[in-house]
Enzyme design. Structure first.
Site, PDB file in Angstrom:
ATOM      1  N   SER A 131       0.844  -1.244  -0.221  1.00 29.41           N
ATOM      2  CA  SER A 131      -0.119   0.074  -0.102  1.00 29.41           C
ATOM      3  C   SER A 131       0.834   1.222  -0.069  1.00 29.41           C
ATOM      4  O   SER A 131       1.877   1.290   0.380  1.00 29.41           O
ATOM      5  CB  SER A 131      -0.810  -0.189   1.223  1.00 29.41           C
ATOM      6  OG  SER A 131      -2.091   0.873   1.042  1.00 29.41           O
ATOM      7  N   GLY A 140      -3.197  -0.387  -3.690  1.00 28.52           N
ATOM      8  CA  GLY A 140      -1.898  -0.097  -3.380  1.00 28.52           C
ATOM      9  C   GLY A 140      -1.490   1.327  -3.906  1.00 28.52           C
ATOM     10  O   GLY A 140      -0.186   1.750  -3.657  1.00 28.52           O
ATOM     11  N   ARG A 191      -1.774   6.756  12.190  1.00 26.59           N
ATOM     12  CA  ARG A 191      -0.765   6.396  10.999  1.00 26.59           C
ATOM     13  C   ARG A 191       0.567   7.107  11.260  1.00 26.59           C
ATOM     14  O   ARG A 191       1.790   6.676  11.025  1.00 26.59           O
ATOM     15  CB  ARG A 191      -1.338   6.797   9.628  1.00 26.59           C
ATOM     16  CG  ARG A 191      -2.692   5.918   9.318  1.00 26.59           C
ATOM     17  CD  ARG A 191      -3.159   6.240   7.608  1.00 26.59           C
ATOM     18  NE  ARG A 191      -2.031   5.678   6.865  1.00 26.59           N
ATOM     19  CZ  ARG A 191      -0.981   6.140   6.327  1.00 26.59           C
ATOM     20  NH1 ARG A 191      -0.782   7.337   6.562  1.00 26.59           N
ATOM     21  NH2 ARG A 191      -0.083   5.557   5.439  1.00 26.59           N
ATOM     22  N   TYR A 233       3.253   4.133  11.275  1.00 24.35           N
ATOM     23  CA  TYR A 233       4.205   4.122  10.148  1.00 24.35           C
ATOM     24  C   TYR A 233       4.765   5.240  10.035  1.00 24.35           C
ATOM     25  O   TYR A 233       5.632   5.231   8.898  1.00 24.35           O
ATOM     26  CB  TYR A 233       2.973   4.103   8.774  1.00 24.35           C
ATOM     27  CG  TYR A 233       2.004   3.201   9.072  1.00 24.35           C
ATOM     28  CD1 TYR A 233       2.200   1.533   9.205  1.00 24.35           C
ATOM     29  CD2 TYR A 233       0.695   3.515   8.807  1.00 24.35           C
ATOM     30  CE1 TYR A 233       1.084   0.775   9.185  1.00 24.35           C
ATOM     31  CE2 TYR A 233      -0.505   2.624   8.986  1.00 24.35           C
ATOM     32  CZ  TYR A 233      -0.167   1.224   9.098  1.00 24.35           C
ATOM     33  OH  TYR A 233      -1.208   0.326   9.291  1.00 24.35           O
ATOM     34  N   CYS A 275      -2.414  10.253  26.547  1.00 20.20           N
ATOM     35  CA  CYS A 275      -1.159  10.015  27.381  1.00 20.20           C
ATOM     36  C   CYS A 275       0.044   9.350  26.667  1.00 20.20           C
ATOM     37  O   CYS A 275       0.368   8.471  27.178  1.00 20.20           O
ATOM     38  CB  CYS A 275      -1.850   9.378  28.482  1.00 20.20           C
ATOM     39  SG  CYS A 275      -2.896  10.422  29.289  1.00 20.20           S
ATOM     40  N   TYR A 329      -7.704   4.716   6.289  1.00 20.15           N
ATOM     41  CA  TYR A 329      -7.168   4.007   7.506  1.00 20.15           C
ATOM     42  C   TYR A 329      -6.929   5.140   8.358  1.00 20.15           C
ATOM     43  O   TYR A 329      -6.131   4.918   9.109  1.00 20.15           O
ATOM     44  CB  TYR A 329      -5.688   3.593   6.897  1.00 20.15           C
ATOM     45  CG  TYR A 329      -5.844   2.605   5.835  1.00 20.15           C
ATOM     46  CD1 TYR A 329      -6.323   1.558   5.826  1.00 20.15           C
ATOM     47  CD2 TYR A 329      -5.399   3.072   4.615  1.00 20.15           C
ATOM     48  CE1 TYR A 329      -6.576   0.371   4.720  1.00 20.15           C
ATOM     49  CE2 TYR A 329      -5.443   2.237   3.403  1.00 20.15           C
ATOM     50  CZ  TYR A 329      -6.078   1.033   3.624  1.00 20.15           C
ATOM     51  OH  TYR A 329      -6.141   0.194   2.384  1.00 20.15           O
TER      52      TYR A 329
END
Ligand code: LLP
Length: 466
Positions: free
Chosen positions: A237, A275, A361, A365, A392, A422
């Site tokens: 992706s 992707g 994300r 990532y 936190c 996502y």
């Protein structure tokens, strides 16, 4: 635990930001191509779909995901038109709701689901089941039974256990399953390790190299209730480079040809997965659907000619490239803190009312995002800021580096583009956060398509002491 030296999150000397990030002449300005097509900030106030974000927040609260319906539909249509010789499955894992499933159906696309939950959204939306593909490396017997009962168009099998499970179920239910076989093409896609899926050492698919994929073909052909449609490959992706698709297509087509040679079976279909990358920041340069279609068709045509085989009916499964740019997230700033770092630099931390619960994300990532102020024009010079959430955790970062007007202050709205894929679909209730709503905007009208969670929703599963 022993303390250790400061890591990536800590600045080193003067604060410059990443090399690709340019200081804008005007920090109010919208970087057009990162936003959905109806975004407008000509008067300093951001509007999407003709709805001003301050008005939207006044009516629906903050944070909120704002979904540009026309943009979503036109991206779906662009894939549909560019890949007119292909079947286009929208990958629902990127983002799925009943409204979106209906738009997908109306725009003439098919739908890829990968769980019983996603299947239930398709069912609720009245999505035509013969246009649904069902993925997953560990589908339960209950999920498979449900898919068969609903008559989904294709089931993408991913393990020998699943082939057995499905064969038993089709015998029991006296039905036929239309099957594709997920294969691993052995490609190192240039993307984050966690979202690359065609190299050998990961959980998806049957390896072509080891012979498992050929074996899977034989087993599916031997099962009376399974009808083999073809092979399926998805290499990962957020990919920009078409060479990964090229290598994968070559290897999958070689297997396709081998099946036809050695087993005298011509599989009618083939799926090359999704992707396709999108632009999150100015460093990304994605291809448009027409370019992708031209490149992919050329690759397949060339390989089929070289192998002397007829081209199978192709399909693809874009998710991010359709919904990603169609959504942004709007937040309200709560605090601004100037933190003095070693070497005399100052980092401006802008805290917003969401964070890693609505966009994981960045933390997961190391993804880059951008953002802009959404509620007013500022005359202050730009300042390099880091936008963080309210959770936190120090890693609760939404936008690692962005130039914002230097007078950014509590009460300002900030909007982050490219959050359609996502983000809501991977949102969590960490720290008992309430997941934000998805508000569809179009022609000046805002419509809630997924409502904000409430504390009652949160507590509904907490049964207390029994
Ligand atoms: N087809 C299959 C079999 C997939 O596994 C996926 C994504 C797609 C299609 C759609 O890929 P897309 O066009 O959206 O890139 N959570 C990660 C991405 C995980 C992708 C999972 N599979 C992220 O936030 O980057």
């Amino acid at each position: 635990m022993a303390s250790h030296e400061a890591g990536w999150a800590h600045a080193d000397g003067a604060l410059k930001g990443p090399s690709w990030l340019r200081e804008p002449a005007d920090p109010n300005a919208l970087v057009r191509h990162l936003w959905s097509s109806t975004a407008d900030k000509s008067d300093g106030v951001l509007s999407i779909g003709g709805v001003s974000l301050p008005d939207l927040v006044a009516a629906h609260g903050s944070p909120a995901y704002v979904l540009d319906e026309l943009d979503f539909r036109s991206r779906a249509r662009a894939f549909r038109d560019a890949f007119s010789a292909y079947d286009v499955y929208y990958a629902g894992k990127a983002f799925l709701s009943v409204a979106v499933a209906r738009w997908v159906a109306e725009e003439g696309l098919s739908l890829d689901v990968c769980s019983g939950g996603e299947l239930s959204v398709a069912q609720r939306a009245g999505f035509p089941m013969e246009r649904v593909g069902f993925h997953g490396n560990n589908k339960s017997a209950a999920e498979l039974r449900r898919a068969l009962a609903l008559g989904v168009g294709r089931i993408v099998v991913d393990s020998f256990h699943e082939i057995e499970r499905l064969a038993a179920l089709t015998a029991e239910l006296d039905t036929t399953a239309h099957v594709m076989i997920r294969v691993t093409a052995g490609v190192e896609a240039h993307t984050h390790e966690y979202i690359a899926t065609a190299h050998e050492d990961q959980k998806f698919g049957f390896s072509i190299t080891s012979g498992d994929a050929f074996d899977a073909v034989r087993r599916v052909l031997a099962a009376p209730g399974l009808e083999l449609l073809g092979l399926h490959s998805h290499i990962g992706s957020q990919i920009f480079d078409s060479s990964g698709f090229e290598v994968a297509a070559r290897r999958v087509l070689a297997l396709h040809a081998r099946v036809s040679d050695e087993l005298a079976v011509t599989m009618p279909e083939m799926d090359l997965g999704g992707g396709f990358g999108i632009a999150y920041t100015t460093q990304d340069d994605p291809s448009d659907p027409a370019q992708l279609a031209t490149e992919m068709s050329k690759i397949v045509e060339h390989e089929c000619r070289a192998l002397g085989i007829a081209e199978p009916a192709l399909s693809i499964e874009p998710g991010r490239a359709i919904v990603g740019p169609a959504m942004c997230t709007v937040y309200e700033v709560g605090t601004v803190k100037r933190v003095h770092l070693d070497g005399g630099a100052v980092r401006t931390y802008v805290s917003v009312d969401g964070g890693m619960s609505d966009n994981i994300r960045t933390a997961l990532y190391d993804a880059d995002y951008s953002c802009t102020t959404a509620s007013r024009l500022s005359t202050a010079p730009p300042v390099l800021a880091r936008v963080v959430g309210k959770h936190c955790e120090a890693g609760d970062i939404v936008v690692k580096d962005e130039f914002l007007p230097g007078d950014v202050a509590p009460g300002d709205l900030l909007a982050v583009p490219g959050t359609g894929a996502y983000c809501r679909s991977m949102a969590s209730n960490y720290n008992h956060a309430l997941r934000p709503p998805v508000i569809a905007v179009r022609d000046g009208v805002a419509r809630v398509v997924v409502r904000r969670e409430t504390e009652d929703d949160l507590l509904a599963t907490d049964v207390g002491e029994l």
